[in-house]
Write an enzyme that holds these catalytic residues in place. Structure first.
Site, PDB file in Angstrom:
ATOM      1  N   ASP A 170       0.835  -1.212   0.000  1.00 52.32           N
ATOM      2  CA  ASP A 170       0.000   0.000   0.000  1.00 52.32           C
ATOM      3  C   ASP A 170       0.867   1.257   0.000  1.00 52.32           C
ATOM      4  O   ASP A 170       1.875   1.323   0.700  1.00 52.32           O
ATOM      5  CB  ASP A 170      -0.904   0.024   1.247  1.00 52.32           C
ATOM      6  CG  ASP A 170      -2.164  -0.789   1.059  1.00 52.32           C
ATOM      7  OD1 ASP A 170      -3.236  -0.331   1.488  1.00 52.32           O
ATOM      8  OD2 ASP A 170      -2.065  -1.873   0.462  1.00 52.32           O
ATOM      9  N   ASP A 200      -9.542   2.258  -8.546  1.00 53.68           N
ATOM     10  CA  ASP A 200      -9.489   0.966  -7.863  1.00 53.68           C
ATOM     11  C   ASP A 200      -9.371   1.095  -6.342  1.00 53.68           C
ATOM     12  O   ASP A 200      -8.587   1.902  -5.845  1.00 53.68           O
ATOM     13  CB  ASP A 200      -8.247   0.210  -8.391  1.00 53.68           C
ATOM     14  CG  ASP A 200      -8.132  -1.176  -7.825  1.00 53.68           C
ATOM     15  OD1 ASP A 200      -9.022  -1.986  -8.093  1.00 53.68           O
ATOM     16  OD2 ASP A 200      -7.145  -1.442  -7.109  1.00 53.68           O
ATOM     17  N   GLU A 242     -14.615   2.453  -7.365  1.00 53.22           N
ATOM     18  CA  GLU A 242     -14.821   1.089  -6.931  1.00 53.22           C
ATOM     19  C   GLU A 242     -14.801   1.125  -5.412  1.00 53.22           C
ATOM     20  O   GLU A 242     -13.746   1.107  -4.785  1.00 53.22           O
ATOM     21  CB  GLU A 242     -13.749   0.114  -7.431  1.00 53.22           C
ATOM     22  CG  GLU A 242     -14.148  -1.315  -7.128  1.00 53.22           C
ATOM     23  CD  GLU A 242     -13.031  -2.203  -6.619  1.00 53.22           C
ATOM     24  OE1 GLU A 242     -11.981  -1.691  -6.209  1.00 53.22           O
ATOM     25  OE2 GLU A 242     -13.221  -3.418  -6.650  1.00 53.22           O
ATOM     26  N   HIS A 307     -14.797  -8.747 -13.326  1.00 56.12           N
ATOM     27  CA  HIS A 307     -13.592  -9.585 -13.396  1.00 56.12           C
ATOM     28  C   HIS A 307     -13.217 -10.179 -12.049  1.00 56.12           C
ATOM     29  O   HIS A 307     -12.284 -10.980 -11.951  1.00 56.12           O
ATOM     30  CB  HIS A 307     -12.422  -8.741 -13.918  1.00 56.12           C
ATOM     31  CG  HIS A 307     -12.059  -7.645 -12.967  1.00 56.12           C
ATOM     32  ND1 HIS A 307     -12.895  -6.567 -12.723  1.00 56.12           N
ATOM     33  CD2 HIS A 307     -11.006  -7.482 -12.153  1.00 56.12           C
ATOM     34  CE1 HIS A 307     -12.348  -5.784 -11.817  1.00 56.12           C
ATOM     35  NE2 HIS A 307     -11.203  -6.315 -11.441  1.00 56.12           N
TER      36      HIS A 307
END
Ligand code: TEU
Ligand code: CA
Length: 545
Positions: A170, A200, A242, A307
């Protein structure tokens, strides 16, 4: 250019590696996708979301970026990408890229340098700690493969933080350099002419001790800065979040209209599958009623599959167990807190049921997104690792390798589906296009009708409560358009009465079949349905009224 273009758009999610291979190396690429733009334009979609295409060791299919300004060589070059964007625009297609901003690959030069020494000048691009006790309340997301969000780095004797795979450290967003660098990366891609980003894993950007490290005020503050930066320079660019969260937390990513214009409607997605299995509108209506309204300039992005695994992170544990029992009876069908199956197999390859699910996708509030291959009823391969089974090569024809590649099957990045039901010999674009009764043609028709009626993308939504719980009906209204979308969620013929008294005198016409229905009276409006049948009833004011 309508600044709210994304409210009318129909999105299509593409895994470039899986779509079309132009040079016979067994990997899909940008030139392959370029050659398929006419197919996408003909289908009727108008905004392509490309999964990550940047340089990456592909530990997480590109969600582990090692160079934000270079395209993975197997996919092509920056010039190929510029040509693709221009060709898409020439066809009225927009393109948005995937912005992987929560983490990098551990092969990214930043991390290679940061892990080289505790004294590295960019050590604090990432989050290091003497032990793995910090941020204890941050849940592990990839529970099937990770036991901790910390990974020990023996070279410098410290732990680094990663919400996903250990190869995805991260970034430290408390570092102003990171905050600035990510804006610069976005600018780089927007300057190439793309129309926005799918961002994302945004709930996890900032971390704070004593919190679950999701949806923090600092994260929203930074995302508002991202929106200001992007919209000042590229006013028509869209940002799609997202944010896989419960309704109230998901809605927060719209801010007051000054954060994301769009966010995936994660809350309703699993409830669609619950309602389909229960043959009862309850789960859909309940979550819709728990979902706060969103700012006028904002838009949900509605989806059935993508996905990733069909996520069950934001349902109750009882609901999750039930969904796994009903939709993932074999353990291999499960992944983390989800289900790694494509749409057709989840819906028993029942074409009427798949069409019904897509009718919900195209008529519920929001802009719909189709996952590549779901428009032709592609299947999955649960014996492939991780989520690979829902990311197999697109099936274009019954030729060798499904027309995806000229390479020998042994060289493909993943095997094409070849089982007797979903195999490429039987399920492919050519076959679907040749069969006027195919799923493909139904979806193409739904898309065409939706594009003709802005009410679906821009209208409000009022759920009706017909006495028959198997019937899901809602009124969509926008300017002078009123459409009642009515769905029979059950496998049996059903009938019910709808309270349409407010539209007395109007004559409903089904937008899909052009069938006229009897005029509306003050009495409950009787409608009969075949199994999984749906109508999009246009309630145009009767002539002269
Ligand atoms: O997924 C982020 C995320 O939060 C996932 O847990 C997601 O909610 C779950 O997989 C069900 O959808 C994104 C990408 O979609 C995923 O492919 C990546 O693996 C992940 O980020 C890390 O980049
Ligand atoms: Ca290729």
């Amino acid at each position: 250019m309508d600044p709210l273009w994304y409210k009318d758009a129909i999105f299509y999610e593409i895994y470039v590696r899986a779509f079309a291979d132009s040079n016979g190396d067994g990997q899909g690429d940008l030139c392959g996708l370029l050659a398929k733009l006419d197919y996408l334009q003909d289908l009727g979609v108008d905004c392509l979301w490309l999964l990550p295409i940047c340089e990456s060791p592909l530990v997480d299919d590109g969600y582990d970026v090692s160079d934000y300004r270079r395209i993975l060589p197997e996919y092509g070059t920056l010039d190929d990408f510029r040509e693709l964007v221009q060709a898409a625009h020439a066809r009225g297609l927009r393109v948005i890229a995937d912005m992987v901003m929560n983490h990098t690959s551990d092969q990214h030069p930043w991390f290679v340098q940061a892990r080289s020494s505790r004294a590295a000048s960019n050590r604090d691009y990432y989050l290091w700690n003497a032990d793995d006790e910090k941020f204890k309340d941050a849940r592990v997301i990839f529970v099937d493969s990770q036991t901790s969000n910390w990974h020990y780095d023996p070279h410098t004797g410290e732990f680094y933080f990663h919400r996903f795979y250990t190869q995805q450290p991260d970034l430290n967003y408390d570092n102003p350099v990171i905050q600035h660098e990510m804006l610069d990366v976005m600018n780089f891609w927007l300057e190439m002419g793309i129309d926005g980003f799918r961002c994302d894993a945004v709930p996890y950007l900032f971390k704070r001790e004593g919190t679950n490290c999701e949806n923090l005020p600092e994260t929203h503050e930074y995302l508002k800065r991202v929106r200001r930066f992007v919209s000042e320079r590229f006013p028509d660019a869209v940002l799609l979040a997202e944010a896989n969260q419960w309704p109230r937390d998901a809605v927060a990513y719209f801010g007051g209209g000054d954060e994301f214009q769009m966010a995936f409607n994660f809350p309703i997605m699993p409830r669609i599958f619950m309602s389909l299995k229960q043959q009862d509108r309850g789960p859909i209506v309940a979550i819709a009623q728990q979902t706060p309204p969103i700012p006028d300039s904002c838009q949900w992005c509605t989806f059935l599959r993508n996905h990733d695994e069909l996520t069950l992170e934001m349902v109750t544990s009882e609901e999750r167990e039930w969904m796994w029992r009903e939709y993932a009876p074999e353990p291999r069908m499960r992944l983390n807190l989800g289900i790694r199956r494509r749409l057709a197999p989840l819906l028993d390859n029942n074409q009427r049921k798949i069409e019904l699910a897509n009718s919900l996708l195209f008529t519920l509030p929001g802009s719909p997104i189709i996952y590549y291959g779901d428009e032709i009823g592609m299947g999955d391969d649960i014996w492939l690792k991780d989520r690979d089974g829902v990311r197999t090569p697109m099936q274009w024809s019954a030729q060798e390798c499904a027309g995806f590649s000229k390479a020998p099957a042994s060289r493909l990045y993943a095997p094409v589906i070849h089982d007797p039901i979903y195999g490429y010999a039987r399920v492919n674009v050519e076959q679907q296009r040749a069969d006027p009764e195919s799923l493909y043609h139904t979806l193409k028709w739904l898309i065409a009708i939706r594009r003709q009626h802005p009410v679906f993308g821009r209208g409000d939504c009022i759920f009706l409560t017909p006495p028959n719980p198997a019937i899901l009906a809602y009124i969509r209204h926008y300017q002078d358009e009123t459409v009642v979308a009515v769905h029979n969620l059950s496998e049996r013929a059903q009938e019910t009465g709808l309270d349409l008294g407010a539209f007395e005198g109007r004559t409903p016409v089904d937008l899909l079949t052009k069938q006229s229905f009897p005029p509306i009276t003050r009495e409950p409006y009787r409608v009969q349905f075949q199994p999984y049948q749906f109508f999009w009833l246009n309630l145009a004011p009767s002539q002269g009224s």
